[in-house]
Design a protein around this motif. Sequence first.
Motif, short mmCIF file in Angstrom:
data_model
loop_
_atom_site.label_atom_id
_atom_site.label_comp_id
_atom_site.label_asym_id
_atom_site.label_seq_id
_atom_site.Cartn_x
_atom_site.Cartn_y
_atom_site.Cartn_z
N PRO A 167 1.03 -1.17 0.22
CA PRO A 167 0.19 0.11 0.41
C PRO A 167 0.55 1.27 -0.50
O PRO A 167 2.10 1.59 0.42
N CYS A 168 0.52 2.43 -0.75
CA CYS A 168 0.86 3.86 -0.79
C CYS A 168 0.15 4.78 -0.73
O CYS A 168 -0.70 4.53 -1.65
N SER A 169 1.04 6.14 -0.50
CA SER A 169 0.00 7.45 -0.90
C SER A 169 1.54 8.11 -1.20
O SER A 169 2.18 8.33 -0.81
N LEU A 170 0.64 9.25 -2.07
CA LEU A 170 1.69 10.72 -2.36
C LEU A 170 0.44 11.50 -2.04
O LEU A 170 -0.22 11.71 -2.08
N LYS A 171 1.45 11.75 -0.96
CA LYS A 171 0.32 13.48 -0.46
C LYS A 171 0.57 14.71 -0.87
O LYS A 171 2.06 15.18 -0.54
N LEU A 172 0.14 15.55 -1.78
CA LEU A 172 0.97 17.07 -1.85
C LEU A 172 -0.33 17.92 -0.86
O LEU A 172 -1.56 18.89 -1.05
N GLU A 183 -4.52 -1.18 0.86
CA GLU A 183 -5.61 -0.77 2.26
C GLU A 183 -4.72 -0.43 3.25
O GLU A 183 -3.34 -1.10 3.53
N GLN A 184 -5.04 0.55 3.80
CA GLN A 184 -4.18 1.32 4.57
C GLN A 184 -4.62 2.17 5.91
O GLN A 184 -6.35 1.99 5.79
N LEU A 185 -3.88 2.24 7.21
CA LEU A 185 -4.45 2.25 8.70
C LEU A 185 -5.54 4.07 8.20
O LEU A 185 -4.59 4.52 7.42
N ASN A 186 -6.25 4.45 8.55
CA ASN A 186 -7.41 5.83 8.41
C ASN A 186 -7.13 6.76 9.73
O ASN A 186 -6.94 7.73 9.96
N ASP A 187 -7.29 6.19 11.19
CA ASP A 187 -6.47 6.86 12.13
C ASP A 187 -5.44 6.48 12.74
O ASP A 187 -4.97 6.41 13.91
N TRP A 188 -4.43 6.50 11.72
CA TRP A 188 -3.40 6.27 12.79
C TRP A 188 -2.35 7.50 13.05
O TRP A 188 -2.22 8.27 12.79
N SER A 215 -8.16 2.08 16.32
CA SER A 215 -9.24 1.52 15.84
C SER A 215 -9.26 0.02 15.84
O SER A 215 -9.42 -0.65 16.12
N ARG A 216 -7.81 -0.15 15.59
CA ARG A 216 -7.50 -1.73 15.25
C ARG A 216 -6.43 -2.38 16.24
O ARG A 216 -5.63 -3.53 16.12
#
Length: 530
Positions: A167-172, A183-188, A215-216
């Motif tokens: 899983p990966c993400s690019l944030k601008l 699939e990624q953790l949302n509340d980390w 949450s997990r």
Amino acid sequence: MKLKELLSIGELKTSKLLTKEIGLENEVDSAMVLEAIDIEMWSKKNQLILTSFYAFQGLSHETLEVFFSKMKEIGVSGLVVKMDRFIRMIPVWFIDLCFKYEIPLIKIAQEISYEKILLTIYEPLLNHQTHILRTYYEVRQRFTKLEKNFSSIEAIMQEFYQLIGQPCSLKLIDKQIEISYGEQLNDWIVLSREPIVNGEFTKNDYSLLTLYSQSRAQEQKTIEVSIFNSYSTNCLLLVYLDTSEIKETDLVIIENTIDVLQEKFNTERLLNKERYTRLNNLADAILQNTPANPLELDSLLTEANMKDYPSYQAIAFSTRATDVQLIKDRVINQLKTLKTHSIFFDQHSYSIVLFNFDESTDPITKDRIQKLLEQTLAKNPKLALSVSNVKPKSAIKEILVECLDILRFNENFYSDSIVSLADIGIFRYFIQTEQLDEIDTFIPEKLNDLASQNYDLFETFYQFLRNNRNYNKTAEAMFLHSKTIRYRLTKIEQLLAIDFSNPLQLLNYEIGAYIIKMRRNAREKDHSTT
């Protein structure tokens, strides 16, 4: 390759580790036979030193201490000592020095040649490097195909996701854009952040994050790297790992992806700059240098995609303040969400967004603007906007002048953070006739004296007018007793020499009071934000 992995293969399987668990996680990149003590001249980090111990015989304890200190400083991976018929046992003092300086000590038998040891070390290293280089070539080939097709940032990230297999993400962050796959953790939350040491194939600065999901109730290791580019001032690439191990091939894939993204960002910046210049010139021609010829105006509006609806309206804001300059692009982007058809004009001291829409179905109201910019206005008190009246195409030329006039009035007589022409009322006459500086002449002299000499009494008079000349409401607004208000107003009536029952006389003083109050608000606002 780690030292513990090396000791489990080839001729080194029969070796004996004399320093227990010390340095087993050390990386080994090369090996060298050394029979001298000037190690700083020959050795390097992550290197395994092979020796027959002859070089250490007869040396003083101080000289040996210096030698081991240099090995530690260089970052030597370990020391391999080869036995022979004259040296059958490694002295205890030598082993103690290895423990002291945390240098792994490995003993090998006499019959094992240096050639066999070097082959054991270099064969897996060369295979590993070949694998990494093959990975680099294959990744580069796949990205080259994408670049030929002028693929989007989303397509690049999708290809990266397929290559990395995590899983990966690019944030601008500055552009509020996030592109994620897997699939990624949302509340980390971030528990820790450690730098990752750069290797032979990496040039960017990496961090290893430990994330925790509430949450997990689980932790996850994540690679984070900043991508420096001219398109986004705050750009992060994250890879969410399924193990704590960081593969060198993964870093090679990430490095390639960063190179491709940086090229794409540079292209996007150039395209945006070209588009910005073209649209800014169009907006300038429409708003500031409006053609007198209707056909020419129609041509400009068509080119700007601003001719679908009958109504036009604009929102402008001053950009002279440094704080506003920093958020200018964000404010423009927020305002552009109000309507599908919009174009903005950027000048050195102001920005204005022009909208084309159907007023009867979806008008732009001050409440709607306030709700849209609520957080931005709260954090940036210097930001103030002017809203033009809705006008037909034939009156487009008036829109820019109207917005700038309202801004100029609000800078001198602060009314609100969002002001329309209707809010200004009778003061619009002074704007339209360019006699804004003449407003002060309408303030009665005694009212000016009251405001400068006894501001508490002036404030009471202002609140009395603001609350529709109601004594009780004025008392509530000022947190005073109504008798106190009555006493003060009687005194004010005497000082100003006016009759509160005379509506015309009171109207002149009411206008003057609002002028004084608005000008004071403008000064206080300017002072509080400097």
